[in-house]
Design a protein around this motif. Structure first.
Motif, PDB file in Angstrom:
ATOM      1  N   PRO A   1       0.827  -1.347   0.135  1.00  0.00           N
ATOM      2  CA  PRO A   1      -0.096   0.035  -0.255  1.00  0.00           C
ATOM      3  C   PRO A   1       0.714   1.261  -0.102  1.00  0.00           C
ATOM      4  O   PRO A   1       0.296   2.381  -0.470  1.00  0.00           O
ATOM      5  CB  PRO A   1      -0.805  -0.092   1.456  1.00  0.00           C
ATOM      6  N   SER A   2       2.302   1.275   0.295  1.00  0.00           N
ATOM      7  CA  SER A   2       3.193   2.401   0.294  1.00  0.00           C
ATOM      8  C   SER A   2       3.714   2.741  -1.047  1.00  0.00           C
ATOM      9  O   SER A   2       4.711   3.788  -0.948  1.00  0.00           O
ATOM     10  CB  SER A   2       3.771   2.424   1.743  1.00  0.00           C
ATOM     11  N   ALA A   3       3.595   1.751  -1.727  1.00  0.00           N
ATOM     12  CA  ALA A   3       4.231   1.927  -3.172  1.00  0.00           C
ATOM     13  C   ALA A   3       3.948   3.443  -3.587  1.00  0.00           C
ATOM     14  O   ALA A   3       2.853   3.831  -3.657  1.00  0.00           O
ATOM     15  CB  ALA A   3       3.823   0.775  -4.150  1.00  0.00           C
ATOM     16  N   LYS A   4       4.892   3.932  -4.079  1.00  0.00           N
ATOM     17  CA  LYS A   4       4.949   5.307  -4.422  1.00  0.00           C
ATOM     18  C   LYS A   4       4.211   5.777  -5.539  1.00  0.00           C
ATOM     19  O   LYS A   4       3.741   6.770  -6.015  1.00  0.00           O
ATOM     20  CB  LYS A   4       6.506   5.840  -4.357  1.00  0.00           C
ATOM     21  N   ILE A   5       3.898   4.507  -6.580  1.00  0.00           N
ATOM     22  CA  ILE A   5       2.951   4.887  -7.676  1.00  0.00           C
ATOM     23  C   ILE A   5       1.437   5.494  -7.015  1.00  0.00           C
ATOM     24  O   ILE A   5       0.945   6.151  -7.725  1.00  0.00           O
ATOM     25  CB  ILE A   5       2.662   3.886  -8.409  1.00  0.00           C
ATOM     26  N   PHE A   6       1.199   4.943  -6.147  1.00  0.00           N
ATOM     27  CA  PHE A   6      -0.100   5.255  -5.417  1.00  0.00           C
ATOM     28  C   PHE A   6      -0.099   6.777  -4.827  1.00  0.00           C
ATOM     29  O   PHE A   6      -1.201   7.309  -4.630  1.00  0.00           O
ATOM     30  CB  PHE A   6      -0.391   4.359  -4.284  1.00  0.00           C
TER      31      PHE A   6
ATOM     32  N   ILE B   1      12.517   8.827 -13.388  1.00  0.00           N
ATOM     33  CA  ILE B   1      12.418   7.552 -13.454  1.00  0.00           C
ATOM     34  C   ILE B   1      13.783   6.955 -14.095  1.00  0.00           C
ATOM     35  O   ILE B   1      13.891   7.643 -15.304  1.00  0.00           O
ATOM     36  CB  ILE B   1      11.096   6.942 -14.199  1.00  0.00           C
ATOM     37  N   PRO B   2      14.300   5.929 -13.778  1.00  0.00           N
ATOM     38  CA  PRO B   2      15.691   5.522 -14.484  1.00  0.00           C
ATOM     39  C   PRO B   2      15.498   5.248 -15.817  1.00  0.00           C
ATOM     40  O   PRO B   2      14.251   4.756 -16.026  1.00  0.00           O
ATOM     41  CB  PRO B   2      16.068   4.286 -13.513  1.00  0.00           C
ATOM     42  N   GLU B   3      15.880   5.410 -16.868  1.00  0.00           N
ATOM     43  CA  GLU B   3      15.977   5.387 -18.189  1.00  0.00           C
ATOM     44  C   GLU B   3      16.081   3.768 -18.646  1.00  0.00           C
ATOM     45  O   GLU B   3      16.967   3.123 -17.966  1.00  0.00           O
ATOM     46  CB  GLU B   3      16.891   6.201 -19.021  1.00  0.00           C
TER      47      GLU B   3
ATOM     48  N   ALA C   1       6.335   3.500 -10.363  1.00  0.00           N
ATOM     49  CA  ALA C   1       7.501   3.298  -9.340  1.00  0.00           C
ATOM     50  C   ALA C   1       6.782   2.148  -8.265  1.00  0.00           C
ATOM     51  O   ALA C   1       5.511   2.217  -7.867  1.00  0.00           O
ATOM     52  CB  ALA C   1       7.203   4.805  -8.383  1.00  0.00           C
ATOM     53  N   SER C   2       7.342   1.169  -7.903  1.00  0.00           N
ATOM     54  CA  SER C   2       6.959  -0.097  -7.062  1.00  0.00           C
ATOM     55  C   SER C   2       7.770   0.166  -5.551  1.00  0.00           C
ATOM     56  O   SER C   2       7.285  -0.352  -4.801  1.00  0.00           O
ATOM     57  CB  SER C   2       7.379  -1.073  -7.797  1.00  0.00           C
ATOM     58  N   GLY C   3       8.584   1.202  -5.744  1.00  0.00           N
ATOM     59  CA  GLY C   3       9.385   1.224  -4.341  1.00  0.00           C
ATOM     60  C   GLY C   3       8.315   1.875  -3.271  1.00  0.00           C
ATOM     61  O   GLY C   3       7.479   2.581  -3.572  1.00  0.00           O
TER      62      GLY C   3
ATOM     63  N   ALA D   1      11.093   7.262  -6.132  1.00  0.00           N
ATOM     64  CA  ALA D   1      11.113   5.635  -5.599  1.00  0.00           C
ATOM     65  C   ALA D   1      12.662   5.098  -5.793  1.00  0.00           C
ATOM     66  O   ALA D   1      13.165   5.593  -6.597  1.00  0.00           O
ATOM     67  CB  ALA D   1      10.103   4.751  -6.143  1.00  0.00           C
ATOM     68  N   ASP D   2      12.941   4.135  -4.864  1.00  0.00           N
ATOM     69  CA  ASP D   2      14.187   3.424  -5.511  1.00  0.00           C
ATOM     70  C   ASP D   2      13.971   2.003  -6.035  1.00  0.00           C
ATOM     71  O   ASP D   2      14.952   1.271  -6.391  1.00  0.00           O
ATOM     72  CB  ASP D   2      14.952   3.125  -3.750  1.00  0.00           C
ATOM     73  N   GLU D   3      12.687   1.848  -6.388  1.00  0.00           N
ATOM     74  CA  GLU D   3      12.301   0.630  -7.147  1.00  0.00           C
ATOM     75  C   GLU D   3      11.216   0.726  -8.137  1.00  0.00           C
ATOM     76  O   GLU D   3      10.361   1.692  -7.572  1.00  0.00           O
ATOM     77  CB  GLU D   3      12.066  -0.587  -6.147  1.00  0.00           C
ATOM     78  N   TYR D   4      11.301   0.209  -9.383  1.00  0.00           N
ATOM     79  CA  TYR D   4      10.514   0.626 -10.313  1.00  0.00           C
ATOM     80  C   TYR D   4      10.011  -0.764 -11.147  1.00  0.00           C
ATOM     81  O   TYR D   4      10.823  -1.878 -11.029  1.00  0.00           O
ATOM     82  CB  TYR D   4      10.959   1.669 -11.532  1.00  0.00           C
ATOM     83  N   LYS D   5       9.147  -0.687 -11.905  1.00  0.00           N
ATOM     84  CA  LYS D   5       8.658  -1.984 -12.895  1.00  0.00           C
ATOM     85  C   LYS D   5       8.311  -1.732 -14.099  1.00  0.00           C
ATOM     86  O   LYS D   5       7.655  -0.644 -14.232  1.00  0.00           O
ATOM     87  CB  LYS D   5       7.438  -2.611 -11.962  1.00  0.00           C
TER      88      LYS D   5
END
Length: 355
Positions: free
Chosen positions: A61-66, A107-109, A146-148, A156-160
């Motif tokens: 629920p804390s994933a930054k995309i939200f 977002i990282p390229e 952003a999935s982090g 975020a520090d993680e992405y999908k």
């Protein structure tokens, strides 16, 4: 079952949904193919992509995309010709643009080979899902989010990165009637209007719903400052034909650098159709509608290719565009789709065979 295609790991679905699909009656983006490409960014780098069965995604629920909306996407299509060859249309432009969008949203390229080799591997696995009937295609949706986790307002520090596909029919049927927007804005100078960011589209839904309630199907977006200049048509770039000249606005912070838009300009110029890329005022369009010099308006984008506009509303008044023969819209759409589906020569080098 696992395999390797283009150095991409393939984990095949044990079942298929394809036999339940009526390929003669496809809605746009409602049916999804058996597989998807998935790639995670973590520990400071993109991990190896892989093709997996189409499935749901579990997020904290804390994933930054939200919370902070870091999300970008692309729209592409794959086509199958009469010889069962598979084609894409200017896919490297989509790759470049998703990285332009990503950079604007911190977002990282993506590496090019992850995007292109991953896409080709996915299409190889699901090639039976590419329709060959007239007017249909396999719509391709690459996206990154952003999935982090975390509530801190920072990148975020993680992405999908995911690519999903959907066999689809036509996006629009028939001409559309539009309302020229006088209050709301799609984007602003210095903003993210040039990026294919999810939030750009979310912000369009409410003004579009208001237009629908008034009897229109879409909104013509105007500039954020004065609302004097025509900019986009719904989620598409816009073209206006006054007499024999085709006019479209220049790209900017506010206007998406559409791949179909670029193709129309180049194709029209090659056919000696006068093209002007310049600012176009609402007043000029209204005057052209009144004096009869407004011959056509149409939206341009990947999903619809070209969507003719039959009329528009502005300041409580409706203006109909008289139907004419041999429209630029029908000519240019046929030229582009014939190139896309390998029915015509491609002098521009736009068509890309998936091997």
């Amino acid at each position: 079952m696992s395999a390797i295609i283009n150095d991409i790991e393939i984990i095949k679905s044990e079942t298929t949904k394809i036999n339940d699909v009526d390929f003669n009656n496809l809605k746009f983006g409602h049916v999804f193919s058996d597989h998807m490409l998935e790639c995670d960014y973590k520990d400071g780098k993109w991990q190896a992509p892989k093709v997996v069965p189409y499935q749901g995604i579990t997020l904290d629920p804390s994933a930054k995309i939200f919370h902070y909306g870091q999300s970008v996407f692309e729209g592409m299509k794959a086509y199958k010709d009469a010889h069962e060859k598979v084609w894409l249309f200017r896919p490297l432009d989509n790759f470049k643009r998703i990285n332009i969008s990503s950079k604007r949203l911190a977002i990282p390229e993506l590496p090019e080979n992850y995007f292109m080799d991953g896409l080709k591997a996915l299409l190889e696995v699901d090639k039976d899902w590419i329709p060959s009937n007239e007017g249909s295609s396999l719509y391709i949706r690459p996206f990154i989010f952003a999935s982090g986790n975390g509530f801190h307002a920072s990148p975020a520090d993680e992405y999908k990165f995911i690519i999903c596909t959907a066999p689809s029919g036509s996006y629009f049927s028939g001409d559309v009637k539009v309302l020229i927007e006088e209050k709301y804005s799609r984007s602003a100078n210095g903003g993210v209007g040039f990026a294919k960011a999810g939030g750009n589209y979310a912000g369009q839904f409410y003004p579009t719903q208001l237009a629908i309630e008034k009897g229109y199907q879409q909104v013509i977006w105007t500039d954020d400052n004065t609302h004097e200049y025509i900019e986009e048509a719904g989620a598409m770039n816009i073209f206006v034909r006054i007499n024999d000249t085709l006019i479209t606005g220049p790209t900017s912070d506010r206007i998406l650098d559409g791949i179909t838009r670029k193709s129309i300009i180049e194709l029209a110029e090659s056919e000696n159709i006068p093209v002007e890329v310049r600012k176009l005022t609402v007043a000029e369009v209204v005057e052209a509608a009144k004096n009869g010099s407004l011959k056509e308006m149409f939206g341009a984008g990947t999903a619809a290719v070209i969507s003719p506009i039959s009329g528009f509303g502005y300041k409580g008044e409706d203006y109909e565009i008289e139907k004419i023969d041999n429209t630029y819209a029908s000519f240019l759409k046929k030229r582009i789709t014939d190139i896309q589906t390998n029915k015509a020569e491609d002098p521009f080098g736009w068509r890309y065979e998936v091997k």
